[in-house]
Design a protein around this motif. Structure first.
Motif, PDB file in Angstrom:
ATOM      1  N   GLU A 142      29.906  47.824  37.741  1.00 17.08           N
ATOM      2  CA  GLU A 142      31.069  47.243  38.428  1.00 17.08           C
ATOM      3  C   GLU A 142      30.695  46.869  39.862  1.00 17.08           C
ATOM      4  O   GLU A 142      30.150  47.707  40.595  1.00 17.08           O
ATOM      5  N   ILE A 168      39.788  39.070  33.033  1.00 17.37           N
ATOM      6  CA  ILE A 168      40.702  39.991  32.341  1.00 17.37           C
ATOM      7  C   ILE A 168      41.337  40.914  33.377  1.00 17.37           C
ATOM      8  O   ILE A 168      40.616  41.626  34.092  1.00 17.37           O
ATOM      9  N   GLN A 169      42.633  40.827  33.480  1.00 15.04           N
ATOM     10  CA  GLN A 169      43.406  41.655  34.428  1.00 15.04           C
ATOM     11  C   GLN A 169      42.794  41.639  35.827  1.00 15.04           C
ATOM     12  O   GLN A 169      42.536  42.683  36.432  1.00 15.04           O
ATOM     13  N   GLY A 170      42.526  40.418  36.293  1.00 15.41           N
ATOM     14  CA  GLY A 170      42.074  40.261  37.677  1.00 15.41           C
ATOM     15  C   GLY A 170      40.612  40.573  37.919  1.00 15.41           C
ATOM     16  O   GLY A 170      40.144  40.453  39.053  1.00 15.41           O
ATOM     17  N   TRP A 217      36.489  39.802  36.734  1.00 17.03           N
ATOM     18  CA  TRP A 217      35.598  38.929  35.956  1.00 17.03           C
ATOM     19  C   TRP A 217      34.655  39.791  35.134  1.00 17.03           C
ATOM     20  O   TRP A 217      34.056  40.730  35.653  1.00 17.03           O
ATOM     21  N   HIS A 218      34.536  39.433  33.843  1.00 15.99           N
ATOM     22  CA  HIS A 218      33.635  40.188  32.958  1.00 15.99           C
ATOM     23  C   HIS A 218      32.515  39.274  32.473  1.00 15.99           C
ATOM     24  O   HIS A 218      32.767  38.147  32.046  1.00 15.99           O
ATOM     25  N   SER A 221      31.066  43.719  35.505  1.00 13.17           N
ATOM     26  CA  SER A 221      32.323  43.141  35.978  1.00 13.17           C
ATOM     27  C   SER A 221      32.340  43.103  37.500  1.00 13.17           C
ATOM     28  O   SER A 221      31.596  43.854  38.155  1.00 13.17           O
ATOM     29  N   ASN A 227      34.937  41.592  41.125  1.00 14.51           N
ATOM     30  CA  ASN A 227      36.178  40.980  41.629  1.00 14.51           C
ATOM     31  C   ASN A 227      36.020  39.479  41.838  1.00 14.51           C
ATOM     32  O   ASN A 227      36.996  38.742  41.801  1.00 14.51           O
ATOM     33  N   GLY A 253      39.503  33.065  29.185  1.00 15.26           N
ATOM     34  CA  GLY A 253      40.495  34.049  29.586  1.00 15.26           C
ATOM     35  C   GLY A 253      41.320  33.639  30.792  1.00 15.26           C
ATOM     36  O   GLY A 253      42.267  34.312  31.145  1.00 15.26           O
ATOM     37  N   HIS A 278      40.151  29.140  40.370  1.00 11.22           N
ATOM     38  CA  HIS A 278      40.642  30.456  40.779  1.00 11.22           C
ATOM     39  C   HIS A 278      39.883  30.828  42.045  1.00 11.22           C
ATOM     40  O   HIS A 278      38.669  30.645  42.128  1.00 11.22           O
TER      41      HIS A 278
END
Ligand SMILES: Cc1cc2nc3c(=O)[nH]c(=O)nc-3n(C[C@H](O)[C@H](O)[C@H](O)COP(=O)(O)OP(=O)(O)OC[C@H]3O[C@@H](n4cnc5c(N)ncnc54)[C@H](O)[C@@H]3O)c2cc1C
Length: 393
Positions: A4, A124-126, A128-129, A138, A140, A264, A272
């Motif tokens: 992460e 996904i839910q804010g 990046w994966h 992942s 931010n 996604g 974005h």
């Protein structure tokens, strides 16, 4: 293994490493950053040239600099003094060594080489994966430096294709005090062609044959032109070819076609604010020249500052309206009338003072510099081109 991060940089070439170096300079404040690069090892695959004084980024790492350069065709020659902002050559090898030292010695920065994405990034839910050949990660935010494939760049006004080689002779053949920026191939309707010669000593030089054309020239198509130029210097004398380089630079990139959107995302994921595209095919190259190295350095600094302030990366700053119009009109003339190219460049380099011209070419132009450039060129083809550019928007 850490998976992460605050930021993932996809592609660690010039743009990715430049940002990595800027982030390393933040010491303890550096965001946790992963740099993903498919190549396994860095080689001396290119040289970067730029005009600049001692304060210009990487000026002091340059291997060679020239205080003057020439531009010539069969009929005339312009010798341009650039002693206040010498033309400098930085080797890929020196740049990569410096960048890797800075990045790998910083604990917050993780450069992974020999790794590729196996899917496009998904939001996904804010967060990046990314799925890669070395596991999933992942972050931010994402800075994507991958060059777009040429099929997506079909709106490009002109392509700059070049093939070069570094030569070593046994006896003196070059003047290392002067670079030859453009030695024009005879005017033709197919392309604007010129030979570029950077003498590194009396016996060694980088010789490059370049074309500006509406189509891409691959290496095989440029070999005979380069060989003819090399033979001009060799004149039958022995020499060694130390290294070759091929380059393709889009000049005047239009809107990319069919860009793959990261999965996604709701609408335009690439718009974005936590995902930016940068690099050669995303606004790094100055349209009218293809020079990108110093523009990438300016972007890397701005991106670091933005990450520090807001946690979000930024892309390349668009050129001013005036520069965009001037470059578009100039490229449009060359696209439709490449046979005019040698004469137009000769006028530019012989009529505009060197300081004005170098400022203009290095994105530091003032209003008086733009005016001097406009006044040096014949109005006929440019009025027609200005009309075409205005009506195709
Ligand atoms: C031979 C050559 C000479 C040049 N000379 C000059 C010059 O003298 N002056 C100047 O101003 N500009 C010059 N340029 C233009 C420009 O400065 C360079 O192209 C510069 O390297 C652009 O930086 P970049 O990061 O966009 O691309 P690159 O440096 O090419 O980096 C892109 C990175 O993305 C990686 N990558 C590719 N595909 C993927 C993928 N699918 N997933 C992950 N990573 C990927 C690549 O391995 C590479 O490391 C030259 C270009 C070339 C090709």
């Amino acid at each position: 293994m850490q998976t992460e991060f605050d930021l993932i940089i996809i592609g660690a070439g010039c743009a990715g490493l430049s940002l990595g170096m800027q982030l390393a300079s933040l010491h303890a404040q550096a965001p946790r950053t992963l740099l993903l690069e498919p190549r396994i090892a860095y080689e001396n695959d290119r040289t970067w040239c730029f005009w600049g004084d001692e304060q210009t980024p990487f000026a002091t790492l340059a291997r060679h600099s020239w205080q003057r350069f020439s531009v010539n065709n069969a009929a005339s020659r312009a010798l341009v003094d650039c002693s206040t902002t010498p033309y400098r050559l930085l080797t890929g090898a020196d740049f990569y060594t410096k960048a890797l030292e800075a990045i790998t010695s910083h604990t917050a920065l993780d450069l992974k080489t020999g790794i590729s994405l196996t899917a496009e990034p998904s939001l996904i839910q804010g967060m990046w994966h990314l799925l890669t050949t070395d596991g999933s990660f992942s972050a931010n935010a994402i800075v994507d430096t991958r060059p777009l494939p040429t099929q997506q760049l079909s709106d490009t006004t002109l392509w700059q294709s070049f093939l070069g080689c570094e030569l070593e002779f046994h006896e003196p053949r070059f003047d290392p005090t002067s670079a030859q920026l453009m030695d024009f191939y005879p005017a033709t309707e197919a392309f604007v062609g010129f030979n570029y010669v950077l003498p590194l000593s009396t016996t060694r030089a980088l010789v490059e044959f370049t074309v500006f054309a509406s189509k891409i020239y691959d290496q095989a198509e440029l070999v005979s032109y380069l060989d003819a130029q090399v033979e001009k210097f060799a004149g039958g004398r022995p020499y060694q070819r130390l290294r070759n380089e091929y380059g393709l630079i889009p000049m005047g990139v239009g809107k990319p076609k069919g860009t793959v959107k990261p999965k996604g995302a709701v609408k335009l994921a690439e718009q974005h604010s936590s995902y930016v595209r940068v690099g050669l095919t995303a606004g790094a190259a100055r349209p009218a020249t293809g020079y990108a190295f110093q523009r990438i350095q300016r972007w890397a600094l701005a991106c670091k500052q933005s990450l520090q302030k807001t946690g979000l990366p930024v892309g390349h700053q668009p050129d001013s309206f005036v520069i965009r119009q001037m470059d578009a009109i100039f490229l449009n003339v060359l696209r439709h009338h490449p046979e005019l190219g040698p004469e137009l460049f000769m006028r530019l380099f012989s009529k505009v003072s060197s300081e004005k011209l170098i400022r203009f070419l290095s994105d530091q132009g003032r209003v008086s510099d733009y005016l001097a450039v406009i006044l040096s060129l014949p109005s006929g083809p440019f009025i027609k081109s200005a009309y075409q550019v205005a009506t195709t928007r």
